[in-house]
Design an enzyme around this catalytic site. Structure first.
Site, PDB file in Angstrom:
ATOM      1  CG  HIS A   1      -6.082   2.265   4.794  1.00 16.87           C
ATOM      2  ND1 HIS A   1      -5.663   3.249   5.652  1.00 16.87           N
ATOM      3  CD2 HIS A   1      -5.086   1.351   4.744  1.00 16.87           C
ATOM      4  CE1 HIS A   1      -4.435   2.951   6.093  1.00 16.87           C
ATOM      5  NE2 HIS A   1      -4.072   1.795   5.556  1.00 16.87           N
TER       6      HIS A   1
ATOM      7  CD  GLU B   1      -3.812  -2.051   7.142  1.00 13.61           C
ATOM      8  OE1 GLU B   1      -2.723  -2.398   6.697  1.00 13.61           O
ATOM      9  OE2 GLU B   1      -4.345  -0.961   6.870  1.00 13.61           O
TER      10      GLU B   1
ATOM     11  CB  SER C   1       4.620  -1.358  12.296  1.00 10.38           C
ATOM     12  OG  SER C   1       4.261  -0.002  12.471  1.00 10.38           O
TER      13      SER C   1
ATOM     14  N   GLY D   1       2.095   2.637  10.769  1.00 10.18           N
ATOM     15  CA  GLY D   1       3.091   3.697  10.637  1.00 10.18           C
ATOM     16  C   GLY D   1       3.775   4.091  11.936  1.00 10.18           C
TER      17      GLY D   1
ATOM     18  N   GLY E   1       2.642  -0.826   4.362  1.00 12.31           N
ATOM     19  CA  GLY E   1       2.805   0.577   3.990  1.00 12.31           C
ATOM     20  C   GLY E   1       4.273   0.923   3.818  1.00 12.31           C
ATOM     21  N   GLY E   2       4.864   1.469   4.864  1.00 10.07           N
ATOM     22  CA  GLY E   2       6.229   2.001   4.811  1.00 10.07           C
ATOM     23  C   GLY E   2       7.253   1.056   4.186  1.00 10.07           C
TER      24      GLY E   2
ATOM     25  CD  GLU F   1      -3.050   5.815   6.411  1.00  6.48           C
ATOM     26  OE1 GLU F   1      -2.937   5.816   5.170  1.00  6.48           O
ATOM     27  OE2 GLU F   1      -2.206   5.297   7.166  1.00  6.48           O
TER      28      GLU F   1
ATOM     29  CG  ASN G   1      -1.756   1.233   1.349  1.00  3.08           C
ATOM     30  OD1 ASN G   1      -1.836   2.016   0.399  1.00  3.08           O
ATOM     31  ND2 ASN G   1      -2.390   1.426   2.491  1.00  3.08           N
ATOM     32  CD1 TRP G   2       4.002   1.094  -2.592  1.00  2.96           C
ATOM     33  CD2 TRP G   2       4.475   2.481  -4.285  1.00  2.96           C
ATOM     34  NE1 TRP G   2       5.090   0.585  -3.256  1.00  2.96           N
ATOM     35  CE2 TRP G   2       5.403   1.408  -4.302  1.00  2.96           C
ATOM     36  CE3 TRP G   2       4.573   3.466  -5.261  1.00  2.96           C
ATOM     37  CZ2 TRP G   2       6.416   1.312  -5.257  1.00  2.96           C
ATOM     38  CZ3 TRP G   2       5.580   3.360  -6.220  1.00  2.96           C
ATOM     39  CH2 TRP G   2       6.495   2.302  -6.209  1.00  2.96           C
ATOM     40  CE  LYS G   3      -0.235   3.435   4.652  1.00  2.00           C
ATOM     41  NZ  LYS G   3      -0.222   3.627   6.087  1.00  2.00           N
TER      42      LYS G   3
HETATM   43  P1  PGA Z   1       2.483   0.559   7.677  1.00  3.88           P
HETATM   44  O1  PGA Z   1       1.068   0.792   6.971  1.00  3.88           O
HETATM   45  O2  PGA Z   1       3.018  -0.763   7.173  1.00  3.88           O
HETATM   46  O3  PGA Z   1       3.327   1.731   7.238  1.00  3.88           O
HETATM   47  O4  PGA Z   1       2.251   0.545   9.143  1.00  3.88           O
HETATM   48  C1  PGA Z   1       0.183  -0.263   6.749  1.00  3.88           C
HETATM   49  C2  PGA Z   1      -1.084   0.251   6.127  1.00  3.88           C
HETATM   50  O5  PGA Z   1      -1.584   1.307   6.539  1.00  3.88           O
HETATM   51  O6  PGA Z   1      -1.635  -0.375   5.200  1.00  3.88           O
END
Ligand code: PGA
Length: 259
Positions: A99, A172, A218, A178, A239-240, A101, A9-11
């Site tokens: 998601h 999640e 994470s 994050g 994500g990251g 966010e 998930n590159w966001k």
């Molecule tokens: P993260 O994000 O791996 O940076 O914690 C995961 C996500 O929000 O899909």
């Protein structure tokens, strides 16, 4: 046997210039034959604008591209939005929805998710449906209640067991996203077992056994193996760490070597 899935998930990250070096490096790290495994699937959830550029790297569909959101209507007066029909027009058949966010910053509600699930079902698209509790909810011991409520939206919109075949679920916990503070393997397993049990109650045991449950929050190349050995964790939404080709390549290596 259910599928193991690693989903990036590159966001709202990346750039046009990053695509080639990212994939060149990623492909150097992994065993390319692992991308042909029917049991192991690799997804890239990209910003809309980069989906088309990323198509050059999906190796005839061995890698699946996914959007990170979509609108609930096929077309109309919705300035600035992207419809799922438009995604299909570009060959994109998978969408991440729910998601945290989007729930937190863009007013994604159970009601809008219900509408999105309906249109995605109508268009036969695949859904990566995210659920998860906040830190306050966790501390108030409301995790299971919150997840049940979020799952109910899914169960109501997709009542037939056959509908579930197009769904991947991602748990999640918001407190882990994050933050560098991933859930422990035991914590994640306990919740994943609960989710699978809830699906078994809503549909049947067979459906619960078949659905892939991803953990997100994470996850990285250092903690993936201890999470992967848990019986109800089938993969990851990342994500990251998915922005770093070497690290994400190591994650794919570990996942694709796990039966
Ligand atoms: P993260 O994000 O791996 O940076 O914690 C995961 C996500 O929000 O899909």
């Amino acid at each position: 046997m259910r599928k193991r899935i690693l989903a990036a998930n590159w966001k709202m990250n990346g750039s046009k210039a990053m695509l080639k070096p990212f994939f060149d490096q990623f492909f150097k790290i992994i065993d390319m034959s692992s991308l042909s495994s029917p049991q192991h699937k690799l997804y890239f959830g990209m910003p809309y604008l980069y989906l088309e550029g990323a198509r050059s790297y999906i190796l005839n569909g061995k890698i699946t591209l996914s959007a990170q959101n979509c609108h609930w209507a096929e077309s109309g007066a919705f300035t600035g939005e992207i419809s799922p029909v438009m995604l299909q027009d570009f060959g994109i058949n998978t969408v991440i929805i729910g998601h945290s966010e989007r729930r937190q910053f863009f007013n994604e509600t159970e009601e809008t998710l219900d509408k999105k699930l309906h249109i995605l079902k109508k268009l036969n698209m695949q859904v990566i449906y995210c659920i998860g509790e906040s830190l306050e909810q966790k501390e108030a011991k409301e995790t299971l209640k919150v997840l049940q409520m979020q799952l109910k939206t899914l169960f109501t919109a997709l009542p037939n067991k056959s509908d579930l075949e197009r769904v991947v679920l991602a748990y999640e916990p918001i407190w882990a996203i994050g933050t560098g503070l991933a859930a422990t393997p035991e914590q994640a397993q306990e919740v994943h077992r609960f989710i699978r049990g809830t699906i078994a109650e809503a549909y049947d045991i067979d459906s619960a056994e078949k659905i892939s449950l991803l953990y997100g929050g994470s996850s990285n190349a250092s903690n993936i193996v201890s999470l992967l050995v848990q019986p109800d964790i089938d993969g990851f939404l990342v994500g990251g760490a998915a922005l770093k080709p070497e690290e994400f390549g190591r994650m794919w290596r570990d996942l694709s070597q796990t039966p």
